[in-house]
Design an enzyme around this catalytic site. Structure first.
Site, PDB file in Angstrom:
ATOM      1  CG  ASP A   1      -1.999  -1.127   1.555  1.00 14.18           C
ATOM      2  OD1 ASP A   1      -2.983  -1.081   0.809  1.00 14.18           O
ATOM      3  OD2 ASP A   1      -1.780  -2.097   1.997  1.00 14.18           O
TER       4      ASP A   1
ATOM      5  NE  ARG B   1       0.972  -0.361   4.199  1.00  6.53           N
ATOM      6  CZ  ARG B   1       0.063  -0.191   5.091  1.00  6.53           C
ATOM      7  NH1 ARG B   1       0.632   0.584   6.205  1.00  6.53           N
ATOM      8  NH2 ARG B   1      -1.248  -0.544   4.718  1.00  6.53           N
TER       9      ARG B   1
ATOM     10  CG  HIS C   1      -8.947  -0.560   9.529  1.00  6.33           C
ATOM     11  ND1 HIS C   1      -9.362   0.441   8.700  1.00  6.33           N
ATOM     12  CD2 HIS C   1      -8.020  -1.153   8.849  1.00  6.33           C
ATOM     13  CE1 HIS C   1      -8.353   0.516   7.805  1.00  6.33           C
ATOM     14  NE2 HIS C   1      -7.550  -0.562   7.755  1.00  6.33           N
TER      15      HIS C   1
ATOM     16  NE  ARG D   1      -6.108   5.416   3.101  1.00  3.43           N
ATOM     17  CZ  ARG D   1      -6.851   4.474   3.420  1.00  3.43           C
ATOM     18  NH1 ARG D   1      -7.470   4.186   4.529  1.00  3.43           N
ATOM     19  NH2 ARG D   1      -6.611   3.323   2.715  1.00  3.43           N
TER      20      ARG D   1
ATOM     21  CE  LYS E   1      -6.125   1.897  -1.019  1.00  2.00           C
ATOM     22  NZ  LYS E   1      -5.119   1.186  -0.331  1.00  2.00           N
ATOM     23  CG  HIS E   2     -11.268   1.523   0.092  1.00  2.00           C
ATOM     24  ND1 HIS E   2     -10.982   2.793   0.376  1.00  2.00           N
ATOM     25  CD2 HIS E   2     -10.261   0.902   0.628  1.00  2.00           C
ATOM     26  CE1 HIS E   2      -9.449   2.668   0.880  1.00  2.00           C
ATOM     27  NE2 HIS E   2      -9.334   1.413   1.129  1.00  2.00           N
TER      28      HIS E   2
ATOM     29  CG  ASP F   1      -9.627  -2.964   2.803  1.00  2.00           C
ATOM     30  OD1 ASP F   1      -8.426  -3.349   3.032  1.00  2.00           O
ATOM     31  OD2 ASP F   1     -10.058  -1.890   2.878  1.00  2.00           O
TER      32      ASP F   1
END
Length: 610
Positions: free
Chosen positions: A133, A141, A245, A202, A232-233, A326
């Site tokens: 990601d 990352r 999450h 984001r 996404k998403h 996801d």
């Protein structure tokens, strides 16, 4: 109450019994793919449907901590990535910093080479998708020496499709150098709710047209750079105050609102040729005809809903690429069903790849999910034809990307030279300088023209977890010092207590001005207290919001306020240049900033100039 049927799907009955409609493209015309599938065992086919992570800096790691972590997740027979491939014959591997895959770029390239060799050592000889990601900004990352861009909302503030394309292309080229061939980006969600806790910066912004244009450009850039993009998403995660999450977000868009707000960026990504689309674990009751909002019966997250994953995405939007879930470890998809049902229901809904991000803190199990799919085929709940459809899409992607030409090995000796080239760094600086947005300067502090200033730089610093570097204050202090000013750095953490605020106030008295960074201070009384105490000193104070731009609504005393949308080094360097008149702020708000009473404080498109 149940909502009237909003979609007319000829395939709904078929989906209900566990098979998906035939793909729009006739994969059967590709004899090579059909022959490959015919040669594979059911276990090999099911393995291709899974994307999972593994601990270690090499494919054959013997590091005791990494081996122990892998065995905790996958059993005593899985010590490392090579063992994981031997056991499950996976279609994809995901890299994270916390799993020790991204500590050093040369070792990461070696890990990629190891894993690709392990994949080709399996009987089916199918190369891996290796994913991460790298959205930039709030979700990244890879850190230095990888080129860091400010992120998607910063790109939204530039209004530049060219810069979105370039950021994607640079990212793709650098990921490719490490053997990473898949980026779970861009984010196509339209951030229409300022309280959204999981999307925010984001997103490219709140304007559907802007998000669509930049999504299209980012997909093209990433894929020209050599990696597969995953938009996404789906069907959209931008209008919620819940984080999938941790819980199940409900989004109350009607079909008309979805068509107008959420769908266009996905249509743009599809038109750009996106190799993948990632699902969202959100409930959209007005798009789900069998959802009873009173009892919540039939109200499944989109990942598990055929009307959304097949009806909207496959049928209405005409998408025939790979659909990946996801993470199935997220609570948004686990509230209603057991872990053995979730992957089966996702496949019945129409997805192709199942993401299992295992870590020791999660109870999700690759073994449970993998066996659940096998058992569903053996029992007849899923047909093998249905599995073949998804395997065909995955193989088609890998074939299109040239995975079956050559051995997919990268040159570990050239990795460092391919990262952070002068041209790549210049591209990141350009995005940053065009994105910094001067929202308010009622105090007429900017630009600071005096050549020598004594500046206290204070504010936010995240220290946990240690693998995440969020030091906007440190980066900004260095950038201001590099311009020739005398700087005192005092980082206050994420939620400064009274003693910390008192120390900051005392230090403010010794300088000419104060620059204080915030990160989502609109939800942090402690950060608000710090800013207000600094303003009360009477010293000139500049507030720099380094994540969501909405903080100014909770800081009425802040008379000079900039939004950078990012704490990355290029953003902080650009901010320093704006503060001291080396460049003019040109960013424009990609979102509306509401006042605390709900009225418009600063409109979409607002941005002051020098």
């Amino acid at each position: 109450m149940r909502h009237p049927r909003l979609l007319t799907l000829a395939t709904a009955v078929v989906l209900g019994v566990g098979t998906a409609p035939a793909a729009h493209a006739d994969h059967g015309e590709d004899r090579w793919i059909s022959d490959k599938i015919a040669s594979m065992s059911l276990e090999e086919k099911v393995g291709q449907l899974f994307a999972a992570n593994v601990y270690g800096e090499s494919g054959d790691t013997t590091d005791p901590a990494d081996v122990a972590a892998n065995q905790t997740l996958y059993g005593p027979d899985v010590r490392n990535g090579m063992d994981l491939m031997d056991k499950y014959k996976l279609g994809a591997i995901l890299y994270f910093r916390w799993s020790n895959n991204l500590n050093d770029p040369v070792r990461t390239a070696g890990l990629s080479n190891d894993l690709q060799r392990a994949a080709l050592a399996q009987p089916a000889k199918i190369p891996l998708l290796i994913a991460t990601d790298q959205e930039h900004g709030a979700v990244y990352r890879l850190d230095e020496p990888f080129t860091a861009f400010p992120g998607q909302m910063a790109l939204g503030a530039t209004r530049s499709e060219n810069q979105a394309f370039t950021a994607g292309k640079v990212t793709g080229e650098e990921l490719s150098a490490l053997g990473i061939n898949q980026d779970y980006a861009p984010v196509a969600d339209v951030n229409v709710d300022p309280g959204n806790p999981v999307i925010g910066v984001r997103s490219f912004g709140e304007n559907t047209g802007l998000v669509s244009d930049l999504t299209r450009a980012a997909v093209r850039g990433l894929q020209q750079g050599g990696v597969s993009a995953a938009v996404k998403h789906f069907p959209g995660h931008g209008d919620t105050v819940n984080d999938s999450h941790n819980s199940v977000p409900w989004i109350w868009h009607t079909k008309e609102e979805w068509e107008r707000i959420d769908a266009p960026p996905f249509r743009a990504g599809i038109a750009a040729g996106a190799d993948m689309i990632m699902s969202a674990h959100v409930v959209m009751p007005y798009l789900q005809s069998d959802c009873d909002v009173d009892t919540q019966e039939g109200c499944d997250p989109a990942t598990l809903d055929p009307e959304i994953m097949t009806g909207l995405l496959r049928e209405e939007l005409g998408y025939d690429g790979v659909v990946v879930t996801d993470s199935l470890a997220m609570q948004g998809v686990r509230d209603k069903y057991g872990d053995d049902r979730i992957p089966v229901l996702a496949l019945k809904a129409g997805v192709d790849m199942l993401m299992i991000v295992d870590d020791p803190a999660s109870s999700i199990s690759l073994e449970v999910a993998y066996n659940a799919v096998l058992n569903a085929v053996r029992s007849g709940e899923l047909t093998e034809q249905r599995i073949d459809q998804s395997v065909a899409r995955i193989l088609q992607l890998k074939k299109k990307r040239g995975f079956f030409r050559g051995d997919q090995q990268v040159d570990e000796r050239k990795v460092v030279k391919r990262l952070s080239s002068p041209a790549h760094k210049a591209a990141a600086r350009k995005v940053a300088e065009h994105s910094v947005t001067l929202v308010r300067d009622d105090a007429r502090l900017l630009p600071v023209r005096k050549k020598k200033q004594r500046v206290l730089v204070t504010g936010y610093r995240n220290v946990t977890p240690p693998s995440v570097k969020i030091p906007p204050t440190e980066r900004l202090a260095k950038a201001i010092g590099d311009l020739g000013h005398t700087v005192e750095l005092f980082e206050t953490g994420t939620a400064p207590d009274a003693a910390t605020v008192g120390t900051a106030v005392a230090k403010a008295g010794a300088g000419d001005m104060v620059v204080v960074t915030t990160v989502n201070a609109s939800t942090s009384a402690a950060q608000q207290g710090l800013v207000n105490a600094l303003i009360a000193t009477g010293k000139p104070v500049v507030v720099v919001a380094t994540r969501n731009p909405y903080d100014v609504a909770s800081l009425p005393g802040a008379r000079t306020y900039l939004a950078t949308y990012s704490w990355e080094k290029p953003a902080m360097e650009a901010t320093a240049r704006v503060l001291f008149g080396r460049t003019s702020p040109t960013g424009r708000l990609p979102v509306t900033i509401p006042a605390t009473d709900g009225s418009v404080l600063y409109p979409y498109g607002h941005g002051l100039r020098y």
